[in-house]
Scaffold this motif. Structure first.
Motif, short mmCIF file in Angstrom:
data_model
loop_
_atom_site.label_atom_id
_atom_site.label_comp_id
_atom_site.label_asym_id
_atom_site.label_seq_id
_atom_site.Cartn_x
_atom_site.Cartn_y
_atom_site.Cartn_z
N GLU A 29 1.08 3.58 -6.84
CA GLU A 29 0.62 2.34 -6.21
C GLU A 29 0.94 2.45 -4.73
O GLU A 29 2.08 2.75 -4.35
N LYS A 30 -0.06 2.26 -3.88
CA LYS A 30 0.12 2.39 -2.44
C LYS A 30 -0.66 1.27 -1.77
O LYS A 30 -1.86 1.13 -1.96
N VAL A 31 0.03 0.45 -0.97
CA VAL A 31 -0.60 -0.65 -0.22
C VAL A 31 -0.82 -0.18 1.21
O VAL A 31 0.07 0.43 1.81
N LEU A 32 -2.02 -0.46 1.74
CA LEU A 32 -2.38 -0.04 3.09
C LEU A 32 -2.76 -1.25 3.93
O LEU A 32 -3.60 -2.05 3.53
N SER A 33 -2.16 -1.36 5.09
CA SER A 33 -2.56 -2.38 6.06
C SER A 33 -3.88 -1.95 6.69
O SER A 33 -4.26 -0.78 6.62
N PRO A 34 -4.59 -2.87 7.34
CA PRO A 34 -5.85 -2.51 7.99
C PRO A 34 -5.65 -1.39 9.01
O PRO A 34 -4.69 -1.39 9.77
N GLY A 35 -6.55 -0.40 8.99
CA GLY A 35 -6.52 0.69 9.94
C GLY A 35 -5.54 1.82 9.63
O GLY A 35 -5.44 2.78 10.37
N VAL A 36 -4.82 1.73 8.53
CA VAL A 36 -3.80 2.72 8.18
C VAL A 36 -4.40 3.88 7.39
O VAL A 36 -5.26 3.69 6.54
N THR A 37 -3.92 5.09 7.68
CA THR A 37 -4.25 6.28 6.91
C THR A 37 -2.94 6.83 6.36
O THR A 37 -1.96 6.96 7.11
N THR A 38 -2.91 7.14 5.08
CA THR A 38 -1.72 7.67 4.43
C THR A 38 -2.17 8.60 3.30
O THR A 38 -3.34 8.94 3.22
N PHE A 39 -1.25 9.00 2.45
CA PHE A 39 -1.61 9.88 1.34
C PHE A 39 -0.70 9.63 0.15
O PHE A 39 0.37 9.03 0.29
N VAL A 40 -1.16 10.08 -1.02
CA VAL A 40 -0.34 10.11 -2.24
C VAL A 40 -0.45 11.52 -2.81
O VAL A 40 -1.48 12.16 -2.70
N VAL A 41 0.64 12.00 -3.38
CA VAL A 41 0.65 13.30 -4.04
C VAL A 41 0.61 13.04 -5.54
O VAL A 41 1.41 12.25 -6.06
N ILE A 42 -0.31 13.69 -6.22
CA ILE A 42 -0.50 13.52 -7.66
C ILE A 42 0.06 14.75 -8.37
O ILE A 42 -0.23 15.88 -7.99
N HIS A 43 0.85 14.50 -9.38
CA HIS A 43 1.45 15.57 -10.18
C HIS A 43 0.38 16.29 -10.99
O HIS A 43 -0.74 15.78 -11.15
N PRO A 97 -5.79 -6.06 3.94
CA PRO A 97 -5.01 -5.08 3.18
C PRO A 97 -5.82 -4.49 2.03
O PRO A 97 -6.76 -5.10 1.53
N ALA A 98 -5.45 -3.28 1.64
CA ALA A 98 -6.09 -2.60 0.50
C ALA A 98 -4.98 -1.93 -0.31
O ALA A 98 -3.87 -1.73 0.17
N GLU A 99 -5.32 -1.60 -1.56
CA GLU A 99 -4.33 -0.98 -2.43
C GLU A 99 -4.98 0.11 -3.26
O GLU A 99 -6.09 -0.06 -3.76
N PHE A 100 -4.29 1.22 -3.40
CA PHE A 100 -4.67 2.28 -4.32
C PHE A 100 -3.69 2.18 -5.47
O PHE A 100 -2.49 2.39 -5.29
N GLU A 101 -4.19 1.83 -6.66
CA GLU A 101 -3.30 1.65 -7.81
C GLU A 101 -3.90 2.31 -9.05
O GLU A 101 -5.09 2.18 -9.31
N SER A 102 -3.03 3.01 -9.78
CA SER A 102 -3.44 3.63 -11.03
C SER A 102 -2.26 3.61 -11.99
O SER A 102 -1.23 4.23 -11.72
N THR A 103 -2.42 2.91 -13.10
CA THR A 103 -1.37 2.86 -14.11
C THR A 103 -1.18 4.22 -14.78
O THR A 103 -0.04 4.69 -14.90
N VAL A 146 -5.88 11.70 0.42
CA VAL A 146 -5.75 10.99 1.68
C VAL A 146 -6.45 9.65 1.55
O VAL A 146 -7.61 9.59 1.12
N LEU A 147 -5.75 8.59 1.89
CA LEU A 147 -6.26 7.22 1.78
C LEU A 147 -6.40 6.62 3.17
O LEU A 147 -5.48 6.73 3.99
N LYS A 148 -7.54 5.98 3.43
CA LYS A 148 -7.76 5.32 4.71
C LYS A 148 -8.32 3.93 4.47
O LYS A 148 -9.33 3.78 3.79
N ASN A 149 -7.67 2.93 5.04
CA ASN A 149 -8.17 1.57 4.96
C ASN A 149 -8.91 1.25 6.25
O ASN A 149 -8.30 1.00 7.28
N SER A 150 -10.23 1.30 6.20
CA SER A 150 -11.03 1.00 7.38
C SER A 150 -11.48 -0.46 7.40
O SER A 150 -12.27 -0.85 8.26
#
Length: 65
Positions: free
Chosen positions: A26-40, A15-21, A7-11
């Motif tokens: 790669e997930k970009v988050l606007s201010p105040g957004v909460t989202t998630f990524v599923v990892i294999h 903007p913020a980004e969760f990135e891993s090669t 679970v990712l939250k940009n407080s």
């Protein structure tokens, strides 16, 4: 050996980004957004991630055992 969700939250004010090669995610988050990524399922190892929009922040990582 299992999928998992991060679970990712940009407080911040900008903007913020969760990135891993190695994780191929790669997930970009606007201010105040909460989202998630599923990892294999991962093989044992260290998988770094970073924020391209905020390079002053330290790099993080996921340690799979």
């Amino acid at each position: 050996g299992q999928r998992f969700k991060i679970v990712l939250k940009n407080s911040g004010q900008g903007p913020a980004e969760f990135e891993s090669t190695p994780l191929r995610v790669e997930k970009v988050l606007s201010p105040g957004v909460t989202t998630f990524v599923v990892i294999h399922p991962l093989r044992p190892g260290h998988y770094p991630f970073f924020d391209d929009f905020n390079p002053q922040l330290p790099e993080g990582g996921i340690l799979a055992k």
